[in-house]
Design a protein around this motif. Structure first.
Motif, short mmCIF file in Angstrom:
data_model
loop_
_atom_site.label_atom_id
_atom_site.label_comp_id
_atom_site.label_asym_id
_atom_site.label_seq_id
_atom_site.Cartn_x
_atom_site.Cartn_y
_atom_site.Cartn_z
N TYR A 18 8.23 4.91 5.35
CA TYR A 18 7.03 5.62 4.92
C TYR A 18 7.39 6.98 4.34
O TYR A 18 8.46 7.51 4.60
CB TYR A 18 6.07 5.77 6.10
N GLN B 162 5.85 11.02 3.71
CA GLN B 162 4.86 12.01 4.15
C GLN B 162 4.67 13.01 3.03
O GLN B 162 5.64 13.55 2.51
CB GLN B 162 5.31 12.73 5.42
N CYS C 42 2.16 7.52 4.37
CA CYS C 42 1.74 6.26 3.76
C CYS C 42 2.96 5.50 3.23
O CYS C 42 4.07 6.01 3.19
CB CYS C 42 0.77 6.53 2.63
N GLU C 43 2.70 4.29 2.79
CA GLU C 43 3.75 3.45 2.23
C GLU C 43 4.07 3.84 0.79
O GLU C 43 5.22 3.84 0.39
CB GLU C 43 3.31 1.99 2.29
#
Length: 134
Positions: free
Chosen positions: A107, A109, A124-125
């Motif tokens: 992920y 940030q 999130c991805e």
């Protein structure tokens, strides 16, 4: 343009400074956050962001200088934060307890700081960046 873990350093080079923040929305079913802002120097350009497969978000609403200052101060990625470490721990626990064969995802940030002192943190991805000429 799509940003993933592999090209996350490019997020720091995006031209976000002085954009006029227009707000954001969260779709809990799709796990996306969408936002937009007017470009700071090119007045006929709007930037649209979509954060995909969001696993963490937080909005610190300080409003140090007052609610009228909606200019973007800066946007950058973070590799090693307390929030990221905590989310990785929770994902690992979930994998062990539920025996899920979920693919390994790295992920990203992203932090967006607004001149008012407000700060939006998202893990999130992927993040999509699109520019619209208006």
């Amino acid at each position: 343009m799509r940003f993933l873990f592999e090209n996350r350093e490019k997020i720091d080079k995006l031209d976000s400074h002085d954009g006029m923040f227009e707000g954001y929305s969260f779709d809990s079913e799709k796990r996306t956050i969408s936002m937009s802002w007017m470009h700071g120097f090119e007045k006929n350009k709007r930037v649209h962001l979509r954060f995909n497969h969001v696993i963490y978000s937080e909005m610190q609403s300080y409003q140090i200088w007052g609610p009228g200052l909606k200019r973007i101060y800066h946007m950058w990625h973070v590799d090693d934060s307390l929030q990221m470490k905590k989310m990785k721990e929770l994902i690992d626990i979930d994998r062990k307890e539920n025996y899920r064969s979920i693919k390994e995802v790295n992920y990203i940030q992203i932090i967006i700081k607004i001149v008012s002192g407000d700060e939006l943190t998202i893990i999130c991805e992927s993040m999509d960046w699109e520019e619209e000429i208006i």
